[in-house]
Scaffold this motif. Structure first.
Motif, PDB file in Angstrom:
ATOM      1  N   LEU A   1       0.737  -1.265   0.051  1.00  0.00           N
ATOM      2  CA  LEU A   1      -0.035  -0.151   0.093  1.00  0.00           C
ATOM      3  C   LEU A   1       0.886   1.199   0.089  1.00  0.00           C
ATOM      4  O   LEU A   1       0.623   2.159  -0.777  1.00  0.00           O
ATOM      5  CB  LEU A   1      -1.021   0.016   1.147  1.00  0.00           C
TER       6      LEU A   1
ATOM      7  N   ILE B   1      -9.643   0.427  -1.997  1.00  0.00           N
ATOM      8  CA  ILE B   1      -8.602  -0.611  -2.030  1.00  0.00           C
ATOM      9  C   ILE B   1      -9.819  -2.000  -1.760  1.00  0.00           C
ATOM     10  O   ILE B   1     -10.378  -2.004  -0.596  1.00  0.00           O
ATOM     11  CB  ILE B   1      -7.611  -0.652  -0.686  1.00  0.00           C
TER      12      ILE B   1
ATOM     13  N   TYR C   1      -7.870  -5.978   0.588  1.00  0.00           N
ATOM     14  CA  TYR C   1      -7.006  -6.077   1.759  1.00  0.00           C
ATOM     15  C   TYR C   1      -7.684  -6.797   2.918  1.00  0.00           C
ATOM     16  O   TYR C   1      -6.904  -7.447   3.759  1.00  0.00           O
ATOM     17  CB  TYR C   1      -6.763  -4.479   2.178  1.00  0.00           C
TER      18      TYR C   1
END
Length: 235
Positions: free
Chosen positions: A93, A130, A133
């Protein structure tokens, strides 16, 4: 109670104690941070036969003929060594950004959980979402339901709360993870509370979060990915 029962069963059924492989964390912590490993068929049979050798070591090093394990007097001879370290999601990230500020805030600090609203959107980094994750017992389903939520948001189906409101919700999730996951609170896992985040996503998309036919079924019949196959977001 369920976690303690499962933990006791595996301690009885799997010879982990005999081979010094009892984890330091409990099954409950493993379930909350998704530190559960899948054991290959007849794994401990091969350990008994000597074709698999288990070694615990804080430190090891490579040499010309194999591996030297800290605390062992003899080296482990090997022609090939597979150095499998797993994945470092936090580092990935960070590497998305050139901005030092974004690199610093995207994963938070070592004492906090990764600050993602709905485990998907960072409150202070615009135009970033995102998916993938967060982990669960079925990652494909987890990513799919988050993708539906994100697509509905991008289509103008709903608006995000204020930054401060999103950060408060992030803190609530962090408090839950710290309470039940021990030292592994930074892992974004919904394995033990899968219905709860799905309810949140459904409500954001103005979908009915109760996916079963009838009140009794909603309470006693297990929820599965197929229950969310028909989720149809509404503006």
């Amino acid at each position: 109670m369920f976690s303690k029962f499962v933990e006791s069963y595996y301690m009885w059924a799997v010879p982990m104690r005999k081979h010094g492989m009892v984890p330091e964390h409990s099954f409950f912590q493993a379930l909350n941070s998704w530190l559960i490993a899948i054991m290959p068929d007849k794994f401990y049979n091969k350990v008994e036969q000597g074709s698999i050798v288990l070694k615990k070591a804080i430190k090891f090093s490579f040499c010309r003929d194999g591996i030297i394990v800290q605390g062992e007097s003899a080296l482990i001879k090997s022609d090939i060594v597979i150095f499998a370290t797993g994945y470092n999601g936090d580092q990935k990230l960070k590497e998305l950004f050139a901005s030092p500020m974004f690199r610093e805030i995207v994963v938070g600090t070592p004492s906090t959980a990764v600050p993602l609203y709905r485990l998907c959107v960072h409150p202070r980094i615009p135009q970033l979402a995102i998916v993938g994750y967060s982990e669960s017992m079925g990652d494909l389903h987890t990513s799919e339901i988050w993708s539906k939520w994100l697509a509905h948001f991008l289509d103008g189906g709903f608006q995000l709360p204020t930054i401060s409101s999103m950060e408060e919700i992030v803190k609530e999730w962090e408090a839950y993870m710290k309470r039940y996951s021990g030292d592994y609170f930074r892992r974004s896992c919904v394995g033990s509370v899968g219905i709860w985040p799905n309810d949140q996503l459904c409500k954001d998309m103005r979908c009915e979060p109760r996916r079963k036919n009838g009140f009794l079924a909603d309470w006693v019949v297990p929820y599965e990915p197929a229950d969310y196959a028909g989720v149809s977001p509404r503006k």
